[in-house]
Design a protein around this motif. Structure first.
Motif, PDB file in Angstrom:
ATOM      1  N   ARG A   1       0.855  -1.195   0.000  1.00  0.00           N
ATOM      2  CA  ARG A   1       0.000   0.000   0.000  1.00  0.00           C
ATOM      3  C   ARG A   1       0.887   1.240   0.000  1.00  0.00           C
ATOM      4  NH1 ARG A   1      -1.802   2.750   4.520  1.00  0.00           N
ATOM      5  NH2 ARG A   1      -1.185   0.968   5.814  1.00  0.00           N
ATOM      6  N   LEU A  56      -0.261   7.481  -9.169  1.00  0.00           N
ATOM      7  CA  LEU A  56      -0.339   6.849  -7.854  1.00  0.00           C
ATOM      8  C   LEU A  56      -0.780   7.846  -6.786  1.00  0.00           C
ATOM      9  CD1 LEU A  56       2.836   4.569  -7.749  1.00  0.00           C
ATOM     10  CD2 LEU A  56       0.448   3.823  -7.659  1.00  0.00           C
ATOM     11  N   ARG A  57      -1.605   7.365  -5.853  1.00  0.00           N
ATOM     12  CA  ARG A  57      -2.096   8.189  -4.765  1.00  0.00           C
ATOM     13  C   ARG A  57      -1.938   7.446  -3.449  1.00  0.00           C
ATOM     14  NH1 ARG A  57      -1.409  11.233  -8.056  1.00  0.00           N
ATOM     15  NH2 ARG A  57      -2.810  12.722  -9.071  1.00  0.00           N
ATOM     16  N   ASP A 105      -3.204   3.568  -2.458  1.00  0.00           N
ATOM     17  CA  ASP A 105      -3.339   2.640  -3.580  1.00  0.00           C
ATOM     18  C   ASP A 105      -2.612   1.331  -3.284  1.00  0.00           C
ATOM     19  OD1 ASP A 105      -4.798   4.468  -4.952  1.00  0.00           O
ATOM     20  OD2 ASP A 105      -3.218   5.042  -6.365  1.00  0.00           O
ATOM     21  N   ILE A 122      -0.684  -1.913  -4.789  1.00  0.00           N
ATOM     22  CA  ILE A 122       0.045  -2.333  -5.972  1.00  0.00           C
ATOM     23  C   ILE A 122       0.746  -3.648  -5.677  1.00  0.00           C
ATOM     24  CG2 ILE A 122       0.394   0.047  -6.746  1.00  0.00           C
ATOM     25  CD1 ILE A 122       3.266  -0.149  -5.755  1.00  0.00           C
ATOM     26  N   ASP A 164      -0.815  -1.955 -10.804  1.00  0.00           N
ATOM     27  CA  ASP A 164      -1.797  -1.221 -10.016  1.00  0.00           C
ATOM     28  C   ASP A 164      -3.032  -2.099  -9.854  1.00  0.00           C
ATOM     29  OD1 ASP A 164      -3.508   0.532  -8.792  1.00  0.00           O
ATOM     30  OD2 ASP A 164      -3.175   2.179 -10.202  1.00  0.00           O
ATOM     31  N   GLN A 208      -5.847  -1.332  -8.617  1.00  0.00           N
ATOM     32  CA  GLN A 208      -7.085  -0.543  -8.713  1.00  0.00           C
ATOM     33  C   GLN A 208      -7.913  -0.609  -7.434  1.00  0.00           C
ATOM     34  OE1 GLN A 208      -7.593   1.355 -11.462  1.00  0.00           O
ATOM     35  NE2 GLN A 208      -5.629   0.564 -12.204  1.00  0.00           N
ATOM     36  N   ASN A 263      -7.978   1.062  -3.324  1.00  0.00           N
ATOM     37  CA  ASN A 263      -7.417   2.040  -2.388  1.00  0.00           C
ATOM     38  C   ASN A 263      -7.995   1.771  -1.007  1.00  0.00           C
ATOM     39  OD1 ASN A 263      -7.307   4.669  -0.809  1.00  0.00           O
ATOM     40  ND2 ASN A 263      -6.111   5.230  -2.602  1.00  0.00           N
TER      41      ASN A 263
END
Length: 704
Positions: A104, A152-153, A156, A158, A200, A202, A204
């Motif tokens: 994360r 990216l935030r 997120d 991954i 990613d 997808q 969060n």
């Protein structure tokens, strides 16, 4: 007589911080969990016996000493709990089974010169033939600059490949220990990810409050730019108003450091204090009734912590927010607090949350500056009576700067080896301007949605920041604006801290006898400095530094040194500052040595270079060049050291035919795959070698 009961958090903080320090700085002192529990129970039982059996007032110190030991043990145990290695699911314990991790994004990614950097919190581990396993640990990730990386935030999820690289230790003497710095933040690995290396998912799952904080901050940053605050002024305004310094240009940062105004760019007590005063003024209509006053205090607390959250919850703003919160709560319950106790309370809480805050330079500078201002500002101000009101105000601001500087001197000298000489002038000019920037900036953030008005206020903010940058640049260009190369040993650092603490006690307790301790500590420090300077006059040796892109050999005799280096090194200021300057400072050497190129000839007082051979005080160094193999000689040239650098084709057989070398040095500038081939051939030919890619090599002439 001093009533120490008024300062409970001061009495708690000292042993608690000492326990944290022992855990981190004394690795030999490692207590098992069972031993820690047994000692804690023993201290608790001893405290009970003392409390109920020794009831005499004169024996209270025994109970205090026991509780001090208990708090030190608590600090030690809490620090051990925060260590990644003791976590049951720490990812290193299962890394041999891992193929990839689900991680994360732990904080907001930041753009660097060549990559996107983000801290990742590992959540799960997957293997080819194993089910998923929850893991813990944080790693520093560097992403290639691609559209997916920029997207990216925080929060997120991954997928990244295993294994995770170990953090590299410092390779050169006195080099900044980046590994220790990251490990104290809980980061124990690093990874470099190209666009095809990660996926990613997808999803969060970040903390909603932090996610809101980062999103709201991005909106405010965009508002600043939309209203006309751009370029260097945007970087400074973002740092001052929101604690966001990622857009701060290196040159601008350097100017603020040299002018002694770097604290203005850090959201701290001044910023929180201004917001508190402004909000208190705007809410003054709630001062009529008791319930209105309580509502006002609640609103003030909410505003302060909302601002602290938006500004990133840095140690400096947390300290400031906690201190003002204690003041507000004291007003709500009709209690008057003692400012030193409030400072200690905020520090104690922050250390409970994260014990490694004790080793954060920002945390230390923040607290030492505030303590210096609280205790020393008034005595310094009282040293001089100024009748003129304007000049009196100038002297008052100068007294604040002097008090803060006295508090931070031990840390700035020890960690940065430098001193800013015009800090008093900078603070005198910058304080009122920064007040304008903060007020106008807050107004801009509030009216950013109103057309025309936002642009007008935006130009006001831009103009004020432009004036700040201009003044700071002017101060930086003044002669001797910053004095560098002020090395302080660990013993001298302790003496400086002792001087500061004794000075505080001397002023706060009004006991002049403590000034004898100040003079004694100062004398010991001066003796240490004198001995160190004397020893530096007789130093002699050479250091083969380890730099990935450069070849560097430093030849030292006394206070002089000559640098053998490639032509691009001295123009790479960041490499010099990071890898070389620390060693030069410790050895009292010039930061601008005479430099000799790898292909140049040189004749000096104690160094001679001809072609690829270097003679230094009876030692002979050869630089290997595959185009100059000495087949023409009827014997092997005896040399002490043979340095192989840059892209040289691995050919130890030719080396052995040409030179009788006592030690082969494989330079850090050589690509790793090529260095490994040299190492393999050296092992095959039984040639002693040292790999500079693993760390610098120091030689003391006259030593075995």
């Amino acid at each position: 007589m001093t009533d120490y009961a008024k300062y409970p958090f001061v009495r708690m903080l000292i042993p608690f911080a000492l326990g944290i320090w022992c855990c981190v700085c004394l690795p030999a002192l490692r207590l098992s969990p069972s031993t820690t529990v047994i000692i804690a129970l023993g201290l608790f039982a001893l405290a009970l016996v003392t409390a109920f059996v020794l009831k005499s007032y004169r024996n209270n110190w025994i109970f205090g000493a026991i509780m001090g030991c208990y708090l030190a043990l608590a600090g030690y145990a809490l620090t051990r709990v925060h260590e990644s290695e003791v976590q049951k699911d720490y990812f290193r314990n299962f890394e041999t089974d891992a193929s990839y991790y689900v991680a994360r994004v732990y904080d907001a990614p930041t753009e660097r010169s060549n990559s996107i950097r983000a801290v990742l919190s590992l959540e799960y581990q997957f293997g080819d033939s194993l089910p998923s396993r929850p893991v813990t640990g944080q790693v520093m990730a560097y992403f290639s600059k691609t559209d997916s990386a920029f997207a990216l935030r925080y929060g997120d999820l991954i997928a990244i490949p295993a294994p995770i690289r170990e953090l590299a230790p410092p390779l050169n003497p006195e080099e900044f220990d980046y590994r220790a710095y990251l490990m104290r933040k809980g980061i124990t690995g690093q990874t470099y990810l190209r666009d095809e290396d990660w996926i990613d998912l997808q999803v969060n799952n970040g903390n909603p409050l932090y996610a809101f904080s980062y999103r709201f901050r991005d909106v405010l940053l965009a508002s600043l730019q939309r209203c006309g605050v751009k370029n260097d002024e945007f970087g400074v305004a973002a740092a001052i108003l929101l604690g966001y310094d990622d857009k701060l240009a290196d040159e601008v940062r350097k100017n603020y450091v040299a002018a002694g105004s770097m604290h203005i760019l850090c959201v701290s007590g001044m910023h929180v204090g201004i917001i508190y005063l402004l909000a208190s003024f705007l809410l003054s209509f709630l001062n009529r009734k008791k319930w209105q006053k309580s509502l006002k205090q609640i609103l003030l607390l909410t505003l302060i912590w909302l601002y602290a959250f938006i500004a990133g919850l840095s140690p400096s703003i947390l300290r400031s927010a906690l201190m003002i919160s204690f003041v507000i709560i004291g007003e709500m319950i009709r209690r008057k607090g003692f400012i030193i106790n409030s400072i200690a309370a905020s520090a104690f809480i922050l250390l409970c949350v994260n014990p490694y805050n004790l080793f954060e330079i920002g945390f230390l500078l923040s607290y030492s500056a505030v303590i210096g201002i609280v205790v020393l500002q008034k005595p310094i101000y009282n040293l001089m009576y100024v009748k003129n009101k304007v000049l009196d105000r100038v002297w008052e601001i100068t007294a604040v700067a002097l008090a803060a500087q006295l508090g931070t001197i031990p840390f700035t000298l020890f960690y940065f080896n430098q001193f800013t000489t015009y800090f008093w002038l900078s603070n005198l000019i910058m304080t009122p301007i920064s007040f304008i920037v903060i007020i106008s900036g807050m107004v801009l953030l509030l009216v950013s949605w109103i057309p025309y008005v936002n642009v007008l206020v935006g130009y006001l903010v831009w103009g004020a920041v432009y004036v700040m940058n201009t003044i700071v640049s002017w101060i930086e260009r003044l002669p001797f604006s910053i004095v560098k190369g002020l090395y302080v040993s660990e013993f001298e650092f302790v003496m400086l801290l002792l001087i500061f603490i004794l000075l505080l006690l001397c002023v706060a307790l009004k006991k002049r006898r403590m000034f004898i301790g100040v003079l004694s500590a100062l004398l010991l420090m001066m003796v240490s400095v004198t001995v160190r300077l004397y020893q530096s006059d007789y130093q002699k040796g050479m250091t083969f530094f380890s730099l990935r892109n450069h070849t560097v050999v430093d030849f030292v005799r006394g206070g002089e040194h000559v640098l053998l280096a490639d032509s691009t090194l001295m123009s790479d200021e960041s490499a010099v500052d990071y890898s070389l300057r620390g060693a030069w400072t410790k050895r009292h050497l010039s930061s601008h040595p005479e430099t000799v190129g790898l292909n140049e000839d040189f004749v000096g007082d104690y160094l001679c270079k001809k072609s690829n051979l270097v003679s230094f005080d009876g030692k002979l160094l050869a630089l290997w060049d595959e185009e100059q193999v000495m087949d023409s000689l009827s014997y092997r040239l005896p040399v002490d050291y043979l340095l192989v650098c840059r892209r040289q084709t691995p050919d130890v057989q030719s080396v052995v035919k040409s030179y009788n070398a006592k030690l082969l040095l494989i330079d850090g500038s050589m690509p790793r795959y090529m260095a490994e081939k040299w190492i393999a051939q050296a092992n095959e030919w039984h040639l002693p070698y040292y790999d500079l890619g693993r760390g610098a090599f120091e030689v003391g002439i006259g030593e075995d």
